[in-house]
Design an enzyme around this catalytic site. Sequence first.
Site, PDB file in Angstrom:
ATOM      1  N   SER A   1      61.547  43.792  51.085  1.00 57.72           N
ATOM      2  CA  SER A   1      60.828  42.845  51.936  1.00 57.72           C
ATOM      3  C   SER A   1      59.429  43.317  52.312  1.00 57.72           C
ATOM      4  O   SER A   1      58.571  42.517  52.656  1.00 57.72           O
ATOM      5  CB  SER A   1      61.638  42.554  53.215  1.00 57.72           C
ATOM      6  OG  SER A   1      61.759  43.733  53.984  1.00 57.72           O
TER       7      SER A   1
ATOM      8  N   HIS B   1      59.372  45.648  59.583  1.00 58.91           N
ATOM      9  CA  HIS B   1      58.433  44.590  59.197  1.00 58.91           C
ATOM     10  C   HIS B   1      57.115  44.786  59.937  1.00 58.91           C
ATOM     11  O   HIS B   1      57.017  45.598  60.859  1.00 58.91           O
ATOM     12  CB  HIS B   1      59.002  43.207  59.482  1.00 58.91           C
ATOM     13  CG  HIS B   1      59.991  42.746  58.461  1.00 58.91           C
ATOM     14  ND1 HIS B   1      60.740  41.590  58.600  1.00 58.91           N
ATOM     15  CD2 HIS B   1      60.370  43.281  57.260  1.00 58.91           C
ATOM     16  CE1 HIS B   1      61.522  41.437  57.552  1.00 58.91           C
ATOM     17  NE2 HIS B   1      61.316  42.453  56.722  1.00 58.91           N
TER      18      HIS B   1
ATOM     19  N   ASP C   1      59.669  36.155  60.468  1.00 57.85           N
ATOM     20  CA  ASP C   1      61.087  36.293  60.807  1.00 57.85           C
ATOM     21  C   ASP C   1      61.461  35.201  61.820  1.00 57.85           C
ATOM     22  O   ASP C   1      60.630  34.761  62.627  1.00 57.85           O
ATOM     23  CB  ASP C   1      61.352  37.680  61.395  1.00 57.85           C
ATOM     24  CG  ASP C   1      61.103  38.783  60.363  1.00 57.85           C
ATOM     25  OD1 ASP C   1      61.217  38.510  59.159  1.00 57.85           O
ATOM     26  OD2 ASP C   1      60.772  39.908  60.786  1.00 57.85           O
TER      27      ASP C   1
END
Length: 257
Positions: free
Chosen positions: A71, A113, A138
């Site tokens: 990711s 992230h 997200d």
Amino acid sequence: MEEKIQAAEQQAEVKKKSAKEKVPTIIGIVLCAILIPMLIINVIMIINSFAKKDEVPGFFGFKPMIVLTESMHPTIKGGDLIVCKKVEADEIKEGDIISFFDPMSTKGTVVTHRVKKIIHEDGKIYFKTRGDNNAGDDYKPVPEENLVGRYCFRIPWIGRVLMFMQTTAGLITCIGVPLALLIGFEIFRRRKYEKGNQEDLDQMRAELEALRAEKERQEAAEAVAAEQVSTEDQLQTDEPIQTDEIPTTPPEDKDEG
């Protein structure tokens, strides 16, 4: 001249043996320098994991974690080992990469992230995050209490090695084998050291025997020389004394009658 050559050869041999003995010592030091810190860090992290079950185990505020997904590709890749540092929520800025407990998960999953936006609401801080390789943000903002730490650096592929170490085969390969090598190396080093000492002792004994034999030869030669001198002196003592005087004969009596 020959004695100087022999002394130089002995010095060269001593230096050569000393260099050979240093190599195993250096290898042992390197192995200890690698294995002992790893063991200490693992022990501390295991203790912390039991003492603080709701936190990611770390070492002096630094928390190593293994990345499983892509990711954050290409910034962070799956299989990398990343290290985050524990910081306060108000120290985080937009653009920082953070690790946090996923607010959508009930299993304590940790996600890493990038912060896209910081939200202040009801006296609390929330982070809007997104993976660099994801199309959108997200789903749910991350509350400040879910913050694990701020991303510091990554070590490529080490995460795969650590995941392998968590298996039985990995434990045997990555811990048992180095430990066995270290023990075997120490045994080998000690035997080589003892063998070297024995060889030095044998050499010293041989040199002492050679010196003793040389001394005996010298003493024998001196005894022979002394005996020869004594024999010559004795011979000189037994020779008759010669003089240059001519013996005289008494005059013959003449008959005058």
